[in-house]
Design an enzyme around this catalytic site. Sequence first.
Site, PDB file in Angstrom:
ATOM      1  N   ASP A   1       0.844  -1.190   0.000  1.00 18.29           N
ATOM      2  CA  ASP A   1       0.000   0.000   0.000  1.00 18.29           C
ATOM      3  C   ASP A   1       0.879   1.240   0.000  1.00 18.29           C
ATOM      4  O   ASP A   1       2.035   1.196   0.415  1.00 18.29           O
ATOM      5  CB  ASP A   1      -0.956   0.030   1.206  1.00 18.29           C
ATOM      6  CG  ASP A   1      -2.074   1.034   0.989  1.00 18.29           C
ATOM      7  OD1 ASP A   1      -2.998   0.710   0.220  1.00 18.29           O
ATOM      8  OD2 ASP A   1      -1.989   2.140   1.544  1.00 18.29           O
TER       9      ASP A   1
HETATM   10  N1  LIG Z   1       2.878   3.357 -12.733  1.00 12.98           N
HETATM   11  C1  LIG Z   1       2.828   4.068 -11.579  1.00 12.98           C
HETATM   12  N2  LIG Z   1       1.926   3.725 -10.636  1.00 12.98           N
HETATM   13  C2  LIG Z   1       1.940   4.466  -9.489  1.00 12.98           C
HETATM   14  C3  LIG Z   1       2.810   5.551  -9.270  1.00 12.98           C
HETATM   15  N3  LIG Z   1       2.534   6.074  -8.037  1.00 12.98           N
HETATM   16  C4  LIG Z   1       1.539   5.339  -7.503  1.00 12.98           C
HETATM   17  N4  LIG Z   1       1.197   4.363  -8.382  1.00 12.98           N
HETATM   18  C5  LIG Z   1       0.156   3.360  -8.215  1.00 12.98           C
HETATM   19  C6  LIG Z   1       0.621   2.147  -7.446  1.00 12.98           C
HETATM   20  C7  LIG Z   1      -0.676   1.637  -6.878  1.00 12.98           C
HETATM   21  O1  LIG Z   1      -1.348   0.834  -7.826  1.00 12.98           O
HETATM   22  C8  LIG Z   1      -1.471   2.915  -6.654  1.00 12.98           C
HETATM   23  C9  LIG Z   1      -1.421   3.317  -5.195  1.00 12.98           C
HETATM   24  O2  LIG Z   1      -2.632   2.959  -4.615  1.00 12.98           O
HETATM   25  P1  LIG Z   1      -2.802   1.730  -3.577  1.00 12.98           P
HETATM   26  O3  LIG Z   1      -1.557   1.562  -2.803  1.00 12.98           O
HETATM   27  O4  LIG Z   1      -4.083   1.939  -2.882  1.00 12.98           O
HETATM   28  O5  LIG Z   1      -2.915   0.425  -4.509  1.00 12.98           O
HETATM   29  P2  LIG Z   1      -4.095   0.004  -5.492  1.00 12.98           P
HETATM   30  O6  LIG Z   1      -5.415   0.326  -4.904  1.00 12.98           O
HETATM   31  O7  LIG Z   1      -3.793   0.561  -6.854  1.00 12.98           O
HETATM   32  O8  LIG Z   1      -3.888  -1.562  -5.636  1.00 12.98           O
HETATM   33  P3  LIG Z   1      -3.967  -2.666  -4.471  1.00 12.98           P
HETATM   34  O9  LIG Z   1      -4.565  -1.983  -3.263  1.00 12.98           O
HETATM   35  O10 LIG Z   1      -2.560  -3.124  -4.250  1.00 12.98           O
HETATM   36  O11 LIG Z   1      -4.867  -3.737  -5.068  1.00 12.98           O
HETATM   37  O12 LIG Z   1      -0.866   3.935  -7.444  1.00 12.98           O
HETATM   38  C10 LIG Z   1       3.741   5.878 -10.305  1.00 12.98           C
HETATM   39  O13 LIG Z   1       4.544   6.817 -10.211  1.00 12.98           O
HETATM   40  N5  LIG Z   1       3.720   5.107 -11.434  1.00 12.98           N
END
Ligand SMILES: Nc1nc2c(ncn2[C@H]2C[C@H](O)[C@@H](COP(=O)(O)OP(=O)(O)OP(=O)(O)O)O2)c(=O)[nH]1
Length: 197
Positions: free
Chosen positions: A73
């Site tokens: 996260d």
């Molecule tokens: N490609 C890319 N992604 C990024 C960057 N900064 C943040 N992210 C993405 C990574 C994560 O997918 C998201 C951060 O949000 P979270 O930690 O809540 O994860 P998310 O909800 O996307 O997926 P998950 O909770 O692991 O199923 O943003 C960046 O600089 N480049």
Amino acid sequence: MIVLASQSSSRRALLQAAQVPFEALSPGVDEEAAKEALRADGLDARALADALAELKALRVSRRVAGALVLGCDQTLSLSDGTMIDKAEDRADAERILKLLSGKVHHLHSAAVIVMNGEPIWRHVERVRMTVRPLSDAFITSYLDNEWDQCRWCVGCYRIEGPGAQLFSRIEGSQFAIQGLPLLPLLDFLRIRGVLPS
Ligand SMILES: Nc1nc2c(ncn2[C@H]2C[C@H](O)[C@@H](COP(=O)(O)OP(=O)(O)OP(=O)(O)O)O2)c(=O)[nH]1
């Protein structure tokens, strides 16, 4: 082989590029509800990222006995500790970028590995991000170009893409910005024999 408890395409891409053998399963966690409850308990941005990463890994670990399950996260905090969530819509993204403009903020990138319902490894990496002063015109043109791609990213930027144009300095790992503290994770996976040492 490890199990990635994530729907994040960025996290999958990081592990694929590093040739970590994994399969991805959705944790099925209501993150907003969990975040609200944890914040009500007074957790700061770092502790919140750690707790949410653990929650996702625990949720999937129940389904895959014996597996190393990785939960991740990311949270963003301003110098005064104020936490910024993902933008709700484009107008919110403009508000966030104006808030970040000309200031330092921190990204907290957490990873927790759980096995059979027990956390056995964790790491939270903090990256210090210095945003250059952004004009309103720049923010508008940046979001015209990038909103559809950066809407899933906390902070409204993809550092490996046009997001790089927002910063005058970054102190910490780009991997951590893109989604997980990769190098400490690889260290652990070598110790566990998942990767060759
Ligand atoms: N490609 C890319 N992604 C990024 C960057 N900064 C943040 N992210 C993405 C990574 C994560 O997918 C998201 C951060 O949000 P979270 O930690 O809540 O994860 P998310 O909800 O996307 O997926 P998950 O909770 O692991 O199923 O943003 C960046 O600089 N480049």
